[in-house]
Design a protein around this motif. Structure first.
Motif, PDB file in Angstrom:
ATOM      1  N   PRO A  89       1.022  -0.824  -0.171  1.00 53.05           N
ATOM      2  CA  PRO A  89      -0.075   0.006   0.149  1.00 53.05           C
ATOM      3  C   PRO A  89       0.804   0.805   0.121  1.00 53.05           C
ATOM      4  CG  PRO A  89      -0.617  -1.405   1.420  1.00 53.05           C
ATOM      5  CD  PRO A  89       0.797  -1.782   1.457  1.00 53.05           C
ATOM      6  N   PHE A  90       2.105   1.165   0.664  1.00 57.06           N
ATOM      7  CA  PHE A  90       2.935   2.272   0.390  1.00 57.06           C
ATOM      8  C   PHE A  90       3.510   2.059  -0.953  1.00 57.06           C
ATOM      9  CE2 PHE A  90       2.162   0.624   4.597  1.00 57.06           C
ATOM     10  CZ  PHE A  90       1.462   1.980   5.426  1.00 57.06           C
ATOM     11  N   LYS A  91       3.416   2.026  -1.611  1.00 57.26           N
ATOM     12  CA  LYS A  91       4.590   1.731  -2.848  1.00 57.26           C
ATOM     13  C   LYS A  91       4.227   2.708  -3.831  1.00 57.26           C
ATOM     14  CE  LYS A  91       5.098  -0.505  -7.993  1.00 57.26           C
ATOM     15  NZ  LYS A  91       4.863  -1.205  -8.092  1.00 57.26           N
ATOM     16  N   PRO A  92       3.070   3.390  -4.209  1.00 57.69           N
ATOM     17  CA  PRO A  92       3.030   5.352  -4.720  1.00 57.69           C
ATOM     18  C   PRO A  92       4.551   6.143  -3.540  1.00 57.69           C
ATOM     19  CG  PRO A  92       1.467   4.185  -4.887  1.00 57.69           C
ATOM     20  CD  PRO A  92       1.788   3.219  -3.750  1.00 57.69           C
ATOM     21  N   TYR A  93       4.272   5.466  -2.711  1.00 57.87           N
ATOM     22  CA  TYR A  93       5.571   6.524  -1.782  1.00 57.87           C
ATOM     23  C   TYR A  93       6.476   6.787  -2.060  1.00 57.87           C
ATOM     24  CZ  TYR A  93       0.588   6.965   0.463  1.00 57.87           C
ATOM     25  OH  TYR A  93      -0.790   7.707   0.504  1.00 57.87           O
ATOM     26  N   GLY A 138       8.223   8.117  -4.961  1.00 63.08           N
ATOM     27  CA  GLY A 138       7.623   9.279  -4.946  1.00 63.08           C
ATOM     28  C   GLY A 138       7.137   9.679  -5.968  1.00 63.08           C
ATOM     29  N   GLN A 139       5.499   9.004  -6.618  1.00 59.97           N
ATOM     30  CA  GLN A 139       4.386   8.958  -7.289  1.00 59.97           C
ATOM     31  C   GLN A 139       3.505  10.318  -6.764  1.00 59.97           C
ATOM     32  OE1 GLN A 139       3.096   5.465  -8.307  1.00 59.97           O
ATOM     33  NE2 GLN A 139       4.767   5.180 -10.161  1.00 59.97           N
ATOM     34  N   ARG A 140       3.197   9.402  -5.327  1.00 57.38           N
ATOM     35  CA  ARG A 140       2.491  10.429  -4.258  1.00 57.38           C
ATOM     36  C   ARG A 140       3.044  10.553  -3.094  1.00 57.38           C
ATOM     37  NH1 ARG A 140      -2.989   6.724  -4.107  1.00 57.38           N
ATOM     38  NH2 ARG A 140      -2.776   5.987  -5.915  1.00 57.38           N
ATOM     39  N   THR A 141       3.363  12.035  -2.565  1.00 56.90           N
ATOM     40  CA  THR A 141       3.693  12.937  -1.249  1.00 56.90           C
ATOM     41  C   THR A 141       2.503  11.594   0.104  1.00 56.90           C
ATOM     42  OG1 THR A 141       4.069  15.037  -2.211  1.00 56.90           O
ATOM     43  CG2 THR A 141       3.721  14.457   0.275  1.00 56.90           C
ATOM     44  N   PRO A 142       3.516  11.076   0.983  1.00 55.93           N
ATOM     45  CA  PRO A 142       2.986  10.815   2.100  1.00 55.93           C
ATOM     46  C   PRO A 142       2.681  11.392   2.806  1.00 55.93           C
ATOM     47  CG  PRO A 142       4.985  10.165   2.147  1.00 55.93           C
ATOM     48  CD  PRO A 142       4.521  11.091   1.055  1.00 55.93           C
ATOM     49  N   PRO A 143       1.079  11.031   3.848  1.00 51.60           N
ATOM     50  CA  PRO A 143       0.679  11.857   4.437  1.00 51.60           C
ATOM     51  C   PRO A 143       1.375  11.481   5.877  1.00 51.60           C
ATOM     52  CG  PRO A 143      -0.653   9.836   4.373  1.00 51.60           C
ATOM     53  CD  PRO A 143       0.390  10.120   3.423  1.00 51.60           C
ATOM     54  N   TRP A 144       2.357  11.285   6.158  1.00 53.35           N
ATOM     55  CA  TRP A 144       3.227  11.174   6.889  1.00 53.35           C
ATOM     56  C   TRP A 144       4.360  10.789   6.698  1.00 53.35           C
ATOM     57  CZ3 TRP A 144       1.801   6.709   4.643  1.00 53.35           C
ATOM     58  CH2 TRP A 144       0.295   6.378   5.173  1.00 53.35           C
ATOM     59  N   ASP A 145       5.160  10.866   7.756  1.00 57.26           N
ATOM     60  CA  ASP A 145       6.948  10.990   7.355  1.00 57.26           C
ATOM     61  C   ASP A 145       7.135   9.577   8.096  1.00 57.26           C
ATOM     62  OD1 ASP A 145       7.836  13.377   7.001  1.00 57.26           O
ATOM     63  OD2 ASP A 145       8.156  13.978   8.264  1.00 57.26           O
ATOM     64  N   THR A 146       6.664   8.638   9.425  1.00 57.94           N
ATOM     65  CA  THR A 146       6.632   7.780   9.147  1.00 57.94           C
ATOM     66  C   THR A 146       5.467   7.425   9.500  1.00 57.94           C
ATOM     67  OG1 THR A 146       6.931   8.638  11.480  1.00 57.94           O
ATOM     68  CG2 THR A 146       9.340   8.127  10.559  1.00 57.94           C
ATOM     69  N   ALA A 147       5.187   5.659   9.669  1.00 61.10           N
ATOM     70  CA  ALA A 147       4.351   4.850   9.478  1.00 61.10           C
ATOM     71  C   ALA A 147       4.401   3.567   9.901  1.00 61.10           C
ATOM     72  CB  ALA A 147       3.212   5.002   8.712  1.00 61.10           C
ATOM     73  N   THR A 148       3.263   2.471  11.139  1.00 61.58           N
ATOM     74  CA  THR A 148       2.996   1.090  11.183  1.00 61.58           C
ATOM     75  C   THR A 148       2.041   1.041  10.607  1.00 61.58           C
ATOM     76  OG1 THR A 148       4.148   0.223  12.754  1.00 61.58           O
ATOM     77  CG2 THR A 148       2.301   1.794  13.565  1.00 61.58           C
ATOM     78  N   SER A 149       1.780  -0.128  10.444  1.00 59.82           N
ATOM     79  CA  SER A 149       0.274  -0.731  10.722  1.00 59.82           C
ATOM     80  C   SER A 149       0.639  -2.605  10.693  1.00 59.82           C
ATOM     81  CB  SER A 149       0.506  -0.883   8.808  1.00 59.82           C
ATOM     82  OG  SER A 149       1.235  -1.374   8.066  1.00 59.82           O
ATOM     83  N   VAL A 150      -0.390  -3.272  10.271  1.00 60.05           N
ATOM     84  CA  VAL A 150      -0.045  -4.509  10.770  1.00 60.05           C
ATOM     85  C   VAL A 150      -1.349  -4.890   9.718  1.00 60.05           C
ATOM     86  CG1 VAL A 150      -1.222  -6.577  11.227  1.00 60.05           C
ATOM     87  CG2 VAL A 150      -1.010  -4.895  13.052  1.00 60.05           C
ATOM     88  N   GLN A 151      -1.026  -5.711   8.179  1.00 62.91           N
ATOM     89  CA  GLN A 151      -0.737  -5.058   6.941  1.00 62.91           C
ATOM     90  C   GLN A 151      -1.641  -6.985   6.438  1.00 62.91           C
ATOM     91  OE1 GLN A 151      -2.316  -3.018   4.280  1.00 62.91           O
ATOM     92  NE2 GLN A 151      -3.330  -5.016   3.276  1.00 62.91           N
ATOM     93  N   LYS A 152      -3.260  -7.216   6.248  1.00 66.92           N
ATOM     94  CA  LYS A 152      -3.083  -8.191   5.579  1.00 66.92           C
ATOM     95  C   LYS A 152      -2.109  -8.428   4.192  1.00 66.92           C
ATOM     96  CE  LYS A 152      -7.718  -6.968   5.656  1.00 66.92           C
ATOM     97  NZ  LYS A 152      -8.820  -6.779   5.461  1.00 66.92           N
ATOM     98  N   CYS A 153      -1.957 -10.248   4.104  1.00 71.75           N
ATOM     99  CA  CYS A 153      -1.411 -10.045   2.910  1.00 71.75           C
ATOM    100  C   CYS A 153      -1.728 -11.631   2.577  1.00 71.75           C
ATOM    101  CB  CYS A 153       0.077 -10.660   2.867  1.00 71.75           C
ATOM    102  SG  CYS A 153       0.862  -9.249   3.578  1.00 71.75           S
TER     103      CYS A 153
END
Length: 888
Positions: free
Chosen positions: A43-47, A50-65
């Motif tokens: 989900p963070f690939k565009p950030y 550099g295709q999109r500007t992330p709304p945060w500098d750092t993030a953390t998640s529990v991602q379903k895969c």
């Protein structure tokens, strides 16, 4: 430590260290290069790119895969899973190796009472990429890991990418030593069964190109150095809970042990059964999560993944239990209950999840009965002919006719000692897909790469949608695309895509078709807009043709939609909401929306249901909808917070993605839904809604179609005229037509049956003369003739058996006869016991005849049937059979 607690601790730790907690994205990938999300960073690939500007500098998640590449290894190893959860912390240019490495070490080694995982540092090893001296130095000098516990590995182990072009970089992994009872000494490079990887720290700094495996070019540096880490929640749970593998952890273990109870097996007693139980535990949980994210079983894309998981589960449960009992409902309930602490929304979706999975299990039970019989005949035919390869054509028929996934055919063939001609199967599948692919291609947004639209979005920002209130606007051209490339201008005759700063045009979404209309440049050009899409969220792309003149970047254009078409679509969309509510009132809350399409004057609405709705109930739904709309209810729209909207009872489309702010469409309290589409001002503007029919479109999913407004009136007018014609021709009042037609149909069917009896009797009268005309080849009596004209396949079989019986049992007898029902030649051959004792088998002979007819066939030694395409070769086929008998 329970799995849910591990996830909570991870998020709490990084939140305290300045990271924003981001909810898991859907398993259905937005990335066009992927089908499902295979890694926590997707989900963070565009950030990262550099295709999109992330709304945060750092993030953390529990991602379903979901990862299906290793599906054959599921259950056989301690670590492979289809569905898994990736705990991750991410930095978008904020920090790099110097902070990521110490943070990871702190969390895994800090005492449990201080919020850490409490792992013994003496049981931990780390790996780094071959030439990554910086990471090795940080581990040794800053963290304090002993040098002998730091191992360097190559591209395959310590260089990460998504498997497709995109961000990549060297990585460093943390391994846990499970002890000498699990393997050899020497660290991860010696034994990855003993030393199990729990956390991968990826130093995302490069972009890779096209390539296979690890053979790809590095295109250059990313715009900034990023961090992407992935800690496997299930793997860490296995370590912290002291179990041998991920299947025995608290969540999957509950499904595994319940499956053992239901099937009457004991986990740990039989290695082969243990693998099956682990497969079931993994696949059921994976299926629950996929259905929870809106996936429905099907034969394509994510639907095929789900169907494959469920059908593998059913088959393993049947093999374990030795019965055809249905177990998935119970196991689904166990899985939902086990996962609800991490994903509370599963409880609200439970009824729909059960409905989809139960229906697929029942459908597959029917499939197995029919398909297994077909497989058995084909496998027997292959082995009798001395072959070891199950044909691709048979595998395709199993898939196409009975819905057998190819992997199930592969497994069943392996059990029979056969391989499968996968090449031929894939070729047949590819041919079948060509038409669908051509249709899908026409729907895509030109040939432009998604990154081009992302760049436009970065530059122009979100398109301001004015269409809720305006049908026209003055807008500025912010982007032009021709043939997949950004251009400064487009001229007459060219296909063009335009990005505007503001627009009244609705972009296709939520089942509502896009607006059409015109873009006019004062005195210089006109563009006919034929479609509007949103290739990236927030960006409206207008597709069309330059009718005259030209349009230039930064032009001011007058945008105008086709208001008549829009109003017709709005009537359809509002009618869809009413139909949804009426169906839920009639069938219950399990009748959830599974898709829709709203077009001018007509609509289709897909919903979850286990069985056919029925004509009477459909009529009741139609009556309810028209009663409600005639009340002239005001259609109100308002924006609300998502949680607030759901709490007020607004229905959300199953599997749809929503932001924090949502639009709620209300028709009093009869219908309240989350919807971004456009609607009529009041229900009376719909005029009338006519349901046209209901059908199945897949496992557990039904579809109703309807006409709205003028289209509905025209449909009713035509039906009335047709009824008038029938009434006049049959000299019967309109209200008596059903009884009159039913009586006529009954008489007609009775007459057809009588004719069929007479025709069959006429065919069978030929048995005596045919038996009398038998020719002799040595000791064998042979009848090889055409059946009388008009014989069906059933007639042919009966006639052949009758002729064989008339020729007696004292001598070898072979009867071969052909017919051409429905313009396709059929051959049936029968032998008596004396012929079979002499080595003459019907199955062998029918193969000879069928080949002459350009087809195939098979059966038992006493009777066999085949067919072909070339009726002109019937005489040749019969001669070939007779020659084979003569030579025996």
């Amino acid at each position: 430590m329970e799995t849910a607690e591990i996830a909570r601790r991870f998020l709490n730790f990084f939140e305290k260290n300045g990271h924003t907690v981001v909810p898991s994205a859907s398993l259905i990938a937005e990335d066009p290069t992927l089908l499902l999300v295979p890694a926590g960073m997707v989900p963070f690939k565009p950030y990262f790119l550099g295709q999109r500007t992330p709304p945060w500098d750092t993030a953390t998640s529990v991602q379903k895969c979901i990862r299906t590449i290793d599906i054959e290894e599921v259950g056989k190893t301690s670590r492979h899973a289809t569905f898994f959860q990736m705990l991750g912390n991410f930095s978008f240019g904020d920090y790099f190796k110097e902070k990521a490495i110490p943070l990871a070490w702190e969390l895994v080694t800090s005492p449990v009472e201080e919020g850490g995982f409490g792992l013994d540092p003496d049981k931990l090893w780390v790996t780094v990429y071959l030439d990554d001296d910086e990471a090795a130095d940080i581990w040794r000098d800053k963290v304090g890991v002993r040098p002998e516990r730091i191992q360097r590995m190559g591209m395959d182990e310590n260089y990460w990418d998504m498997g497709v072009p995109g961000p990549c970089g060297p990585c460093s992994e943390i391994f846990y030593d499970r002890g000498p009872e699990y393997g050899a000494d020497g660290g991860p490079e010696a034994d990855e069964n003993r030393y199990i990887e729990i956390w991968n720290l990826v130093f995302m700094q490069y972009e890779r190109g096209e390539g296979s495996g690890k053979d790809y070019p590095i295109l250059g540096d990313l715009p900034q150095q990023n961090i992407d880490t992935g800690l496997g929640l299930e793997r860490l749970a296995a370590v912290l809970q002291g179990v041998d593998n991920i299947y025995e952890t608290d969540i999957m273990g509950r499904v595994l042990h319940r499956a053992a109870e239901l099937t009457g097996t004991a986990y740990g007693d039989n290695p082969e059964h243990d693998v099956m139980l682990r497969v079931v535990a993994d696949h059921v949980r994976s299926a629950v999560m996929l259905v929870g994210d809106g996936v429905k079983p099907g034969n394509e894309k994510a639907g095929y993944v789900l169907r494959r998981l469920l059908r593998r589960s059913v088959r393993n449960l049947r093999l374990l239990s030795g019965t055809d009992s249905a177990f998935l409902h119970e196991l689904t309930a166990v899985s939902i209950d086990a996962m609800k602490d991490i994903y509370p929304d599963l409880e609200g979706k439970a009824e729909v999840i059960h409905g989809v999975i139960d229906t697929e299990e029942q459908n597959f039970a029917n499939t197995l009965r029919a398909g297994t019989a077909l497989f058995g005949r084909a496998a027997e035919r292959t082995k009798e002919s001395g072959g070891t390869v199950f044909s691709g054509a048979d595998a395709f028929q199993l898939h196409d006719t009975y819905g057998f996934p190819i992997d199930l055919t592969l497994e069943m063939a392996q059990e029979q000692g056969l391989s499968v001609d996968e090449g031929a199967f894939r070729e047949l599948m590819e041919r079948q897909r060509q038409t669908a692919k051509a249709d899908a291609k026409a729907k895509k947004l030109g040939n432009a790469d998604i990154s081009l639209y992302s760049q436009m979005h970065e530059k122009a920002g979100d398109t301001d949608f004015l269409g809720y209130s305006d049908s026209e606007s003055e807008s500025h051209v912010r982007g032009l695309v021709v043939d997949g490339r950004g251009v400064p201008a487009a001229r007459a005759g060219q296909k063009v895509e335009l990005v505007l700063d503001r627009t009244p045009f609705y972009a296709e979404s939520g089942g509502q078709l896009a607006d059409t209309g015109t873009l006019t440049v004062d005195g210089r050009g006109v563009v006919d807009v034929e479609d509007v899409q949103k290739p990236v969220p927030g960006l409206f792309v207008h597709r069309g043709t330059v009718r005259s003149g030209e349009v230039v970047l930064d032009d001011t254009v007058h945008a105008s939609i086709d208001t008549g078409r829009r109003r017709a679509i709005e009537r359809s969309h509002s009618a869809t909401h009413l139909i949804h509510s009426a169906l839920r009132n009639s069938l219950g809350p399990s009748a959830g929306q599974a898709g829709s399409e709203n077009r001018p004057g007509q609509l289709r609405f897909d919903f979850t249901a286990d069985s056919q709705v029925g004509t009477q109930r459909l009529a009741e739904v139609e009556e309810e909808v028209n009663t409600v709309l005639s009340g002239d209810i005001e259609v109100r729209t308002q924006e609300r917070d998502l949680d607030e909207a759901l709490n007020m009872g607004a229905l959300a489309m199953f599997g749809e993605k929503y932001g924090d702010r949502v639009r709620v469409v209300e028709m009093s309290d009869y219908s309240v839904e989350l919807c971004g589409g456009t609607h009529v001002g009041s229900t009376a503007k719909l005029g009338i809604v006519k349901l046209l029919g209901e059908s199945s479109i897949g496992s557990g999913v039904r579809r109703v179609e309807a006409a709205v407004g003028a289209d509905a009136f025209q449909r009713l007018s035509k039906e009335s005229a047709l009824v008038g014609q029938l009434s006049e021709q049959l000299k019967t009042p309109r209200e008596e037509l059903p009884e009159r037609i039913d009586s006529m149909v009954t008489r007609l069917r009775s007459a057809e049956k009588e004719i069929e009896k007479l025709r069959a009797a006429q065919v069978l009268q030929a048995a005596g003369p045919l038996a009398s005309g038998a020719r002799r080849h040595g000791d064998t009596a042979v009848v090889a003739e055409r059946a009388p004209e008009g014989a069906s396949a059933d007639d042919l079989r009966t006639l052949v058996l009758d002729v064989r019986e008339r020729l007696g049992h004292d001598q070898p007898v072979v009867v071969a006869m052909t017919a051409v029902p429905k313009d396709r030649p059929v051959v049936v051959i029968a032998t008596n016991e004396a012929a079979r004792s002499a080595g003459i088998k019907a199955g062998d002979l029918v193969g000879i005849a069928a080949r002459a007819l350009g087809g195939g066939g098979g059966g038992k030694p006493d009777i066999a049937q085949g067919g072909g395409k070339d009726a002109g070769q019937i005489d040749e086929a019969l001669r070939a059979v007779e020659a084979a008998v003569a030579a025996s």
